[in-house]
Design an enzyme around this catalytic site. Structure first.
Site, PDB file in Angstrom:
ATOM      1  N   TYR A  22      -3.974  -5.874  -1.762  1.00  0.00           N
ATOM      2  CA  TYR A  22      -3.705  -5.706  -0.563  1.00  0.00           C
ATOM      3  C   TYR A  22      -3.124  -6.680  -0.400  1.00  0.00           C
ATOM      4  O   TYR A  22      -3.111  -7.400  -0.682  1.00  0.00           O
ATOM      5  CB  TYR A  22      -4.523  -5.762   0.934  1.00  0.00           C
ATOM      6  CG  TYR A  22      -5.588  -4.449   0.898  1.00  0.00           C
ATOM      7  CD1 TYR A  22      -5.484  -3.247   0.198  1.00  0.00           C
ATOM      8  CD2 TYR A  22      -6.634  -4.385   2.233  1.00  0.00           C
ATOM      9  CE1 TYR A  22      -6.199  -2.146   0.682  1.00  0.00           C
ATOM     10  CE2 TYR A  22      -7.234  -3.230   1.874  1.00  0.00           C
ATOM     11  CZ  TYR A  22      -7.437  -2.061   1.509  1.00  0.00           C
ATOM     12  OH  TYR A  22      -8.138  -1.587   1.491  1.00  0.00           O
ATOM     13  N   ARG A  39      -5.087   7.398   8.876  1.00  0.00           N
ATOM     14  CA  ARG A  39      -3.621   6.924   8.353  1.00  0.00           C
ATOM     15  C   ARG A  39      -2.140   6.403   9.531  1.00  0.00           C
ATOM     16  O   ARG A  39      -0.831   6.581   9.361  1.00  0.00           O
ATOM     17  CB  ARG A  39      -2.797   7.757   6.839  1.00  0.00           C
ATOM     18  CG  ARG A  39      -4.166   6.950   6.269  1.00  0.00           C
ATOM     19  CD  ARG A  39      -3.449   7.252   4.709  1.00  0.00           C
ATOM     20  NE  ARG A  39      -4.234   7.015   3.796  1.00  0.00           N
ATOM     21  CZ  ARG A  39      -4.738   7.709   3.065  1.00  0.00           C
ATOM     22  NH1 ARG A  39      -5.460   9.197   4.267  1.00  0.00           N
ATOM     23  NH2 ARG A  39      -6.027   7.676   2.685  1.00  0.00           N
TER      24      ARG A  39
END
Length: 331
Positions: free
Chosen positions: A59, A210
């Site tokens: 990430y 999401r």
């Protein structure tokens, strides 16, 4: 404000907050927000009793681990810290494949410890399964890292039942993480029964689809140009229209229940079993509080039946990832 309750990760695993905090979007993929607000969100989570933080070395090319490390520097004893390895990225963020060879496992762990500025990682996941390396070799090296005190518990992400069983035969696996939400229900078929059979905890990522299941988005144009969700099949064209129609039905039920759409979607995941811990991601304190509120939403059998009617397994239009990412899923 009530404090978040605890759930046990697996039959013999640690107790963690019943809802965790996914930190990915604080550094990449979703736009908006600041580092200051992200760190304030982590601190607010700890104040509310959310101690289960989830990050990964990929990430933001390690930037997310560094951010989390800064945020927890004075709070290490309050945190159950999870990170992941296996998705390899180049200097410009390009995806270079998946690695699970012992040499890589060790070097990735050392790098994560440094970025996080901690002595031990509480839960260390293999982020994606390397098809070219026996899972026994990967988990064997993870076990050695555990023996050396560098990690406390072992985890797998997006692993198939066959892989989970082979890994578990090598060393105790504490948690398996896969996607689970009202519009991604594949895990119910075989992953959940497998982990329950073995006494492994289950961590549900993207429990809000999401962000789609929050009801905040009305059109694909609601996403900024550089938001990675624009590349997701479920957020595009005809698929978007079909999926948003389903979310509107969930919104209607949420109004009846006097809760937000996000809370209803999270309450559904929580109702799937006390052995499931969802880790919704946010970088804003107000959404964190909203997510925590899901713990106070009680779903009746009739509520669950109606949600099954609205979004049965396979109802969502489109694959959950683009083709390149789907290719890395162990199935």
């Amino acid at each position: 404000m009530f404090q978040v309750s605890k759930r046990r990760l697996g039959r013999n695993g640690p107790e963690v907050s019943a809802i965790g905090l996914g930190c990915m979007g604080m550094s990449e993929f979703y736009v908006g927000g600041t580092e200051a607000e992200s760190i304030a969100t982590i601190h607010h989570a700890l104040d509310r009793g959310v101690n289960f933080l989830d990050t990964a070395d990929m990430y933001g090319w390690g930037k997310n681990e560094e951010l989390v490390g800064r945020a927890i520097a004075d709070h290490r004893d309050e945190v159950f810290l999870a990170t992941k390895f296996g998705n390899v990225r180049g200097p410009n963020g390009e995806f270079l494949g998946v690695r699970g060879d012992p040499e890589y496992v060790r070097s990735a762990c050392e790098a994560s410890l440094k970025r996080l500025n901690v002595d031990v990682i509480d839960l260390y996941y293999q982020h994606r399964v390397d098809p070219n390396v026996h899972i026994e070799d990967t988990v064997g090296e993870m076990s050695r890292l555990k023996e050396e005190g560098k990690i406390r518990f072992l985890g797998l992400s997006e692993a198939s039942p066959r892989t989970i069983r082979a890994a578990y035969a090598t060393s105790p696996i504490t948690a398996v993480q896969t996607e689970l939400s009202l519009w991604s229900r594949d895990a119910e078929e075989d992953v959940l029964p497998t982990v329950r059979d073995l006494g492994i905890g289950y961590v549900a990522y993207s429990p809000l689809g999401r962000g789609f299941l929050t009801g905040q988005f009305k059109s694909p144009d609601d996403f900024p140009e550089d938001d990675y969700r624009r590349n997701h099949p479920r957020f595009q064209g005809e698929n978007f229209e079909k999926n948003i129609a389903l979310v509107r039905e969930v919104e209607a039920l949420a109004r009846e229940k006097d809760c937000t759409t996000a809370q209803l979607a999270l309450a559904w995941v929580l109702a799937k079993g006390d052995d499931i811990v969802p880790i919704p991601g946010t970088k804003h304190r107000k959404y964190l509080d909203d997510n925590i509120g899901a713990l106070e939403v009680k779903l009746s059998d009739e509520d669950l039946r109606r949600l099954d009617e609205i979004l049965p397994p396979g109802a969502a239009a489109g694959e959950r990832y683009a083709a390149q990412s789907m290719a890395t899923i162990d199935r």
